[in-house]
Design an enzyme around this catalytic site. Structure first.
Site, PDB file in Angstrom:
ATOM      1  N   TYR A 259       0.910  -1.127  -0.046  1.00 60.78           N
ATOM      2  CA  TYR A 259       0.151  -0.040   0.003  1.00 60.78           C
ATOM      3  C   TYR A 259       0.847   1.140   0.032  1.00 60.78           C
ATOM      4  CZ  TYR A 259      -3.223   2.968   2.618  1.00 60.78           C
ATOM      5  OH  TYR A 259      -4.055   4.021   3.283  1.00 60.78           O
TER       6      TYR A 259
ATOM      7  N   TYR B  47      -9.243  -4.061   9.686  1.00 65.19           N
ATOM      8  CA  TYR B  47      -7.815  -3.667   9.934  1.00 65.19           C
ATOM      9  C   TYR B  47      -7.816  -2.558  10.915  1.00 65.19           C
ATOM     10  CZ  TYR B  47      -3.128  -2.166   9.251  1.00 65.19           C
ATOM     11  OH  TYR B  47      -1.578  -1.732   9.561  1.00 65.19           O
ATOM     12  N   HIS B  48      -8.409  -1.448  10.708  1.00 66.54           N
ATOM     13  CA  HIS B  48      -8.636  -0.194  11.304  1.00 66.54           C
ATOM     14  C   HIS B  48      -8.999  -0.325  12.749  1.00 66.54           C
ATOM     15  CE1 HIS B  48      -8.978  -0.017   7.291  1.00 66.54           C
ATOM     16  NE2 HIS B  48      -8.078   1.034   6.914  1.00 66.54           N
TER      17      HIS B  48
ATOM     18  N   LYS C 211      -7.366  17.007  18.132  1.00 65.07           N
ATOM     19  CA  LYS C 211      -7.072  16.695  16.911  1.00 65.07           C
ATOM     20  C   LYS C 211      -7.179  17.860  15.829  1.00 65.07           C
ATOM     21  CE  LYS C 211      -6.401  12.956  15.544  1.00 65.07           C
ATOM     22  NZ  LYS C 211      -5.297  12.405  15.402  1.00 65.07           N
TER      23      LYS C 211
ATOM     24  N   ASP D 216      -7.289  14.549  10.059  1.00 66.61           N
ATOM     25  CA  ASP D 216      -6.656  13.368  10.622  1.00 66.61           C
ATOM     26  C   ASP D 216      -7.850  12.869  11.666  1.00 66.61           C
ATOM     27  OD1 ASP D 216      -5.481  11.397  11.897  1.00 66.61           O
ATOM     28  OD2 ASP D 216      -3.901  12.967  12.959  1.00 66.61           O
TER      29      ASP D 216
ATOM     30  N   HIS E  61      -7.979   9.664  13.081  1.00 64.98           N
ATOM     31  CA  HIS E  61      -7.342   8.623  13.992  1.00 64.98           C
ATOM     32  C   HIS E  61      -7.316   9.294  15.474  1.00 64.98           C
ATOM     33  CE1 HIS E  61      -5.701   7.484  10.205  1.00 64.98           C
ATOM     34  NE2 HIS E  61      -6.135   6.205  10.390  1.00 64.98           N
TER      35      HIS E  61
END
Lengths: 321, 718
Positions: free
Chosen positions: B82, B236-237, B591, B595, B597
């Site tokens: 990736y 995944y995340h 944040k 972004d 996350h």
């Protein structure tokens, strides 16, 4: 005092520092705070203080975001004081109101302050009242006070605000029975939120439940009528009606002096509280210095004196100091 | 149970207890998933399994042993790295280089503005353009991205969920303009919006319209793009955000069920689209658990699809891509990451993945360099060519431990799936915020284990390297990338037929209003050179932009530290601070930029609060200006900026400026945490940042540093 001028000029940092001062638990700060507030009381603004309460999950913050957006779009200046619960175990807190007030928190015409509850329930001992005086002097048109849960309705309504509104969700009509008395007595406006999508008919039904509940309330002739309103915070509908209702109630109550009487009563409460606090503080110090409690307790334990006699002796002793 | 009491077993137990001086019943290890791993497994452990069929073979139901009969003995897994670097030109160069060195498929990483549907010239995305991936504003960028890469031969995977419509449209149009018809395009679009609401936060619209878009894409591709995977259902995340393996497994499959329902609601036959559903899992360092997870995933998906009434065998087979865990990488002693990644890769292979991405060792700090990317790719080449792992299908089958673990994971995941179903499916669960909170709870527990030392991370909380190696990382000039993109946008806007753009966007809006399929309209708009941002904004008029409310866990972190000396020490400092200052230390955790996350920010917030701080949480996607206003109004002592997408070099100086603008005398301490290359430290310190906490920082130590910094500042002012 320079701080006062800065507050009156509306300087954000000065307002924030002043609120920190009135919230402080330090003795020195308390003295400073009293000085500041007495100066600010000479420079009253024209704000209307509105209290918002309601059970968790009804979308209180979302409503405030939506209604607040409506007000700032109309160029009103809006101050918000939100009280968040502190953890009883660690004393710390997570103040997350602003994650639900995204748009208005960006707006230059708002001032949003979160305060950890620090174990206090109604928000009074936190300096919320003083904070609203600061925002008033700084020229905010509306001051919203948001608390956690419904339990504090009475304190907030009677001590802090000009108008007290309760936000509820669709389907809450059943709970009404249990809290009816408190509600009918203290709330000026009932806001039924989530009047949108699938919940619309349920919301209407809830609104009529509330309407019939308040109709039992014995209306005193010179007080404005209580109102039940349907809104959708998400779709931003019904907001016009809310502000209209608030303005009407203010107008009516001002006309019949009820508005001023309420504020006067709040001052009386305030004075009483301050007096109580000061006396309590000095008596605590006296108790500490005096030491007669532990002395007499020992005597009680040793059987030298009866407990209630000891209590009387201690109190006599303290009063004579 | 018979075997357990056998003479041999009793004898073994005695020996075990003599050697370890521990009663066998006390000797299990607890995993994050709440599974007790026993010191030994026997035949008894694989009798009467609930989900696993011990007699089944690879390529046979319930597909525990692999989707195909021959697996890697016929063709090894696809090495699919990736990558995406700032501009389409740079990424294109990188792809071509990789293809030459043995890579078989492409996987595109987009930058955050593209994910969130903003063009590079939007003020909101100032610090994010070209960071963490390639910026795509128009189809012209997409064409450059695949320059000299024949799209009828190359399978392309695109990690895109928010702006799926304009991005997939750009891909289709780029193919068309290469003379490749869409029915020949192969690859995968992630298109998994549900997990965005749980963890990654790169959504645009609210859950319901977002689900409609997912369904539109499944519908369109099932009819027009038969070689293209319409969705990559991603756990995944979740693991990256701190979910344990049961949560990852259960929520991913529950997401899958919701997408199947969405597609069925379009009137599609299940066997028309189900064979094109693919999955994506994270592979962390818990070696056997990860193997068992992939085996369990296939087993459960078979059951789920059979229950949905699928008839085609292909509909019931779970095919998956895997990536080694990014969150397992450490900033400290970074070469250890090569070793971690190797074990993780082996896990994925033994679990039977169809394709794999191995992380570069420097990815805890920045985007990979050519050198680190080469090592990452070679990790897989060595596995394929030197180790012999491709010679036998599912070599761990029949292992008492693996089979029993596979079954236990399946059982635990099934319980959670049923819980989500009882809430009315994942869309409803996501709206209620249930999965997000569960994942955050799990993340906080994991962090507490590392901080308290009960979980060892080599080079971080034990066996530290006294001489940290210096690693060169890739540097991106974000301002230049942004300027170049803006120029390209302006050129295209000047040369396109505006009337055609307006008309096609109006058609898109109309389609959204009348609920018809949006992808075809979006392709038209993109063909007319509408931008990614314009397409997204057009739909925003109908659907609105989604803002997530955020709930927080509390008390989870602190629980792991009852009686811990360092922890109590910080808590004590907090109390002393309160006595001296009349209030608790107050910290705003934010944040900034696009972004999303927020795992790190959330963990820091909840653990600081557990230590007695008052913690303000800012909303996601804030601008530096908003943060400054928030910080000053709440008169916080400190601001903690969490940054994981390389936006800090633009956004942090902007924040400092904004603070000074509102309050020239501002004494607020600003600290930064997250993924920050060491090369940037000096730059940040020059901008008056007081402290920097990289990945793997101990939160208790960080909290102590912060409270000391605050106290220092207060004393200096008095």
């Amino acid at each position: 005092m320079q701080l006062v001028e800065k507050i009156v000029k509306g300087e954000r940092a000065a307002i924030a520092k002043a609120i920190t001062l009135v919230e402080s638990s330090k003795e020195n700060d308390k003295k400073e705070s009293r000085k500041l507030i007495s100066e600010l009381l000479n420079k009253p603004g024209k704000s209307i203080r509105i209290g918002f309460s309601g059970p968790p999950g009804v979308g209180k913050s979302t409503f405030i975001e939506s209604f607040g957006r409506y007000l700032v779009e109309k160029n009103y200046k809006l101050g918000i004081l939100a009280i968040d619960p502190s953890s009883q175990i660690t004393g710390g807190s997570i103040l997350g109101d602003k994650t639900r007030m995204i748009e208005i928190s960006k707006n230059p015409n708002t001032f949003i302050r979160s305060t950890p509850s620090r174990g206090s329930l109604g928000g009074i001992s936190l300096g919320t009242r003083e904070a609203s005086i600061i925002l008033d002097a700084a020229g905010y048109d509306f001051i919203f006070i948001e608390t956690v849960g419904v339990g504090q309705s009475e304190t907030m309504a009677t001590n802090l605000v000009d108008i007290f509104s309760l936000i509820v969700g669709p389907g809450s009509g059943d709970e009404l029975q249990g809290i009816k008395k408190g509600i009918t007595e203290y709330a000026d406006i009932f806001i039924v939120n989530k009047n949108d999508g699938d919940l619309k008919s349920e919301a209407s039904k809830t609104a009529s439940d509330y309407k019939s509940a308040i109709s039992y309330y014995k209306k005193s002739s010179d007080v404005a009528d209580k109102e039940v309103l349907l809104v959708s915070a998400i779709e931003q509908t019904g907001m016009e009606k809310v502000i209209e209702t608030i303005q009407n109630i203010v107008l009516q109550n001002k006309k019949n002096k009820n508005f001023d009487e309420r504020r006067a009563k709040q001052f009386t409460y305030w004075i009483e509280e301050e007096v109580r606090e000061i006396i309590q503080f000095s008596i605590q110090n006296k108790i500490k210095e005096d030491g007669s409690i532990s002395k007499f307790s020992q005597k009680v334990m040793d059987g030298e004196i009866q407990m209630f006699d000891a209590i009387e002796a201690i109190t006599q002793n303290l009063q004579n100091k | 149970m018979k075997t357990k009491n056998s003479e041999k077993y009793t004898k073994w137990q005695k020996s075990f207890e003599r050697e370890t001086k521990i009663d066998l019943s006390e000797a299990s290890s607890d995993t994050d998933e709440g599974i007790k791993i026993k010191p030994v497994y026997t035949k008894a452990d694989i009798e009467n399994l609930s989900f696993v069929d011990n007699d089944s073979l690879p390529g046979q139901l319930p597909y525990t042993r692999g989707p195909k009969a021959s697996m890697y003995t016929n063709r090894p897994w696809t090495i699919r790295q990736y990558a995406g670097f700032s501009t389409a030109e740079e990424s294109n160069e990188f792809y071509k280089k990789n293809l030459k060195s043995g890579q078989k498929g492409l996987s595109v990483a987009f930058d955050l503005p593209t994910h969130r549907g903003y063009d590079s010239d939007d003020d909101l995305v100032m610090g994010d353009v070209g960071k963490a991936g390639v910026a795509i504003d128009t189809v012209e960028d997409m064409k450059i991205l695949f320059n000299d890469i024949p799209l009828d031969q190359m399978s392309v995977s695109m990690t895109m969920n928010g702006a799926v419509l304009p991005v997939l449209s750009s891909f289709v149009v780029a193919g068309e303009e290469q003379n490749v018809n869409k029915n020949l395009l192969s690859g995968t679009i992630q298109n998994d919006i549900l997990k965005e609401f749980m963890v990654r936060n790169t959504y645009i619209y609210p859950p319901d319209p977002s689900m409609k878009i997912v369904a539109d894409i499944i519908e369109f591709t099932s009819k027009e793009m038969p070689k293209f995977n319409s969705i990559s259902i991603s756990g995944y995340h979740m693991q990256e955000a701190g979910a344990d393996n049961v949560l990852e497994l259960a929520y991913t499959l529950a997401d899958g069920m919701e997408y199947v329902r969405a597609a069925l609601s379009k009137g599609l036959d299940i066997d028309d689209f189900a064979p094109r559903l693919s999955f994506f899992f994270a592979i962390g360092t818990d070696f056997f658990m990860e193997i068992a997870k992939l085996r369990a995933a296939r087993t459960l998906w078979y059951k789920i699809m059979k229950d949905f009434g699928a008839k085609n065998e292909k509909s019931m087979i779970l095919r998956t891509h895997c990536q080694t865990s990014g969150v397992s990488l450490t900033e400290k002693d970074p070469y250890n990451n090569i070793i971690r990644t190797s074990y993780e890769a082996l896990s994925a292979i033994l679990g039977g993945t169809q394709s794999l991405h191995t992380n570069s060792f420097d990815e805890a700090i920045a985007l990979p360099t050519d050198e680190s990317a080469r090592i990452a790719r070679n990790t897989q080449l060595i596995l394929q060519n030197e180790t012999g792992v491709t010679n036998t299908v599912d070599p761990l089958a029949g292992s008492y431990f693996i089979e029993s673990l596979t079954d236990e994971l399946s059982k635990k995941a099934w319980e959670i799936i049923e819980e989500i179903e009882s809430l009315g499916g994942m869309t409803k669960a996501v709206k209620a915020g249930v999965p997000k909170l569960k994942i955050e709870e799990s993340a906080t527990k994991k962090q507490a284990k590392v901080d308290s030392g009960s979980r060892v991370v080599v080079g971080v909380n034990k066996f530290k390297n006294p001489k940290e190696p210096k690693v060169d990382v890739r540097v991106i000039d974000n301002n230049k990338v942004r300027d170049d993109q803006i120029k390209k946008i302006n050129d295209i806007k000047a040369s396109r037929n505006q009337k055609a753009v307006d008309e096609s966007l109006a058609k898109l809006v109309a389609a959204a209003k009348e609920d018809s399929n949006l992808l075809a309209c979006s392709i038209d708009a993109i063909k007319n050179r509408a931008t990614v941002g314009e397409v997204s904004k057009a739909l925003e008029q109908v659907y609105g932009r989604h803002f997530a409310t955020s709930l927080s866990v509390s008390g989870v972190y602190g629980k792991h530290f009852e009686g811990d000396e360092d922890y109590m020490n910080v808590a004590k400092k907090v109390n002393i601070f309160e006595e001296e200052n009349g209030r608790r230390p107050r910290v705003l955790i934010v944040k900034m930029g696009q972004d999303g996350h927020d795992r790190g920010a959330k963990i820091v917030a909840t653990s600081f609060a557990d230590m007695g701080f008052d913690v303000d949480m800012g909303p996601l996607f804030q601008s530096p200006k908003d943060v400054a206003k928030d910080a000053i109004e709440n008169d916080v002592h400190a601001i903690g900026v969490s940054t994981l997408a390389a936006g800090h070099k633009t956004l942090v100086p902007e924040l400092m400026k904004s603070l000074k603008k509102i309050d020239p005398n501002s004494k607020i301490v600003v600290f930064v945490g997250g993924v920050i290359p060491e090369q940037d430290y000096d730059f940040l310190y020059e901008n008056n940042i007081s402290a920097i906490f990289g990945p793997g920082s101990n939160i208790i130590e960080s909290a102590e540093t912060v409270i000391d910094l605050i106290s220092d500042k207060i004393h200096k002012n008095n």
